[in-house]
Design an enzyme around this catalytic site. Structure first.
Site, short mmCIF file in Angstrom:
data_model
loop_
_atom_site.label_atom_id
_atom_site.label_comp_id
_atom_site.label_asym_id
_atom_site.label_seq_id
_atom_site.Cartn_x
_atom_site.Cartn_y
_atom_site.Cartn_z
CG HIS A 26 -1.73 1.22 1.42
ND1 HIS A 26 -3.01 1.35 0.90
CD2 HIS A 26 -1.47 2.38 2.07
CE1 HIS A 26 -3.49 2.54 1.22
NE2 HIS A 26 -2.58 3.19 1.94
CD GLU A 27 2.18 3.49 3.70
OE1 GLU A 27 2.55 4.58 3.24
OE2 GLU A 27 1.13 3.36 4.37
CG HIS A 84 0.23 6.10 -0.59
ND1 HIS A 84 -0.87 6.76 -1.09
CD2 HIS A 84 -0.18 5.49 0.56
CE1 HIS A 84 -1.90 6.58 -0.28
NE2 HIS A 84 -1.52 5.82 0.74
CD GLU A 89 -4.70 6.50 2.26
OE1 GLU A 89 -4.55 5.27 2.45
OE2 GLU A 89 -3.76 7.30 2.37
#
Length: 294
Positions: A118-119, A122, A193
């Site tokens: 997930h990071e 980003h 997100e």
């Protein structure tokens, strides 16, 4: 957001003010990425985690970075806090992913892999840059609003005597500009997100792993807190949250899990061994002098 800031600058100073606003924004974009990451990490007391301390985590991050086609592998930092959290600072060329002690102790390696994905999502999507740009524009709007209030106060005698006429557009921007900018910034954050969740599912081929991690994050807290104050960790209305509702994020991930994975799942090595220096951590999360809560 850029249109609102530009309209306010045009109303205050005309074309010349708009030009100087663009120049100032460009300069801020050049300076901010070089300063903010180290400042944020120092506020959280973050320290680097070497590959010798957590080899499994580093090997997973290297594979995720390769799949995301990042130019460099982000560094991993350890935050000695009991809160269950992870965040990323920097840019595509030089990023750092911070993991709290509570995160490392709460999640298993499968869930932690998806949090890292997930990071990485980003970073790959340039969310760090786009959110920094949105934050800068929101701050510019707030500064111009304060300056407008000052001008209006100083010229109030002329306004009351009818010597100066204040346009309604100016008044509306003065009153509602910062609030509208804040809502737009929060909406942008929630949409990024969702995209990072999708990127994580594509990178790992395991959307259920991220859904499991989100479910654990949602349950963090003491038993009596979850029983009597179930919303105390997320007290804000959905419109005011920087993250979308966890239930909606999990639902979307479960829907993705019903489809064939876009990528082969990552290998799952044995659980990582926590570094020796992670035996003692700071007291429970509290509000610090900087205004941050960790």
């Amino acid at each position: 957001m850029a249109l609102i800031v530009g309209l306010c600058a045009w109303t205050l100073w005309g074309a010349e003010g708009l030009l100087w606003g663009v120049i100032g924004a460009f300069f801020a974009l050049l300076v901010t990425p070089a300063i903010a990451p180290g400042l944020i990490l120092s506020l959280y007391g973050a320290t680097p985690l070497s590959p010798e301390e957590m080899p499994n985590i580093h090997s997973v991050l290297e594979e995720l970075s390769r799949r995301a086609k990042l130019p460099t592998v982000p560094s991993i930092c350890y935050v000695p806090s009991r809160s269950v959290n992870a965040f990323t600072v920097g840019n595509r060329e030089a990023a750092a992913i911070a993991l709290t002690d509570g995160m490392l102790r709460t999640l298993n390696l499968r869930e932690l892999t998806n949090v890292l994905a997930h990071e990485v999502g980003h970073i790959a999507n340039n969310d760090l840059w786009i959110m920094g740009l949105a934050d800068m524009m929101s701050r510019m709007m707030t500064i111009m609003s304060y300056f407008s209030f000052l001008l209006l106060t100083l010229n109030m005698p002329l306004v009351l005597t009818g010597q100066v006429v204040i346009p309604w557009l100016f008044i509306l921007l003065l009153m509602f500009g910062p609030t509208i900018m804040s809502f737009l910034q929060l909406a942008l954050s929630r949409s990024r997100e969702f995209d990072a969740d999708l990127s994580a599912a594509i990178l790992t081929g395991d959307p259920r792993g991220l859904a499991s991690a989100l479910a654990k994050l949602e349950r963090q807290g003491r038993f009596w807190e979850n029983l009597f104050l179930p919303q105390q960790h997320i007290p804000d209305p959905s419109l005011l949250r920087t993250h979308p509702p966890t239930e909606e994020r999990i639902r979307r991930l479960i829907d993705l899990a019903e489809r064939p994975p876009a990528r082969a799942e990552l290998p799952r090595p044995p659980a990582a061994v926590l570094p020796v220096r992670m035996r003692r951590v700071d007291p429970p999360p509290r509000r610090r002098w900087s205004g941050l809560w960790y």
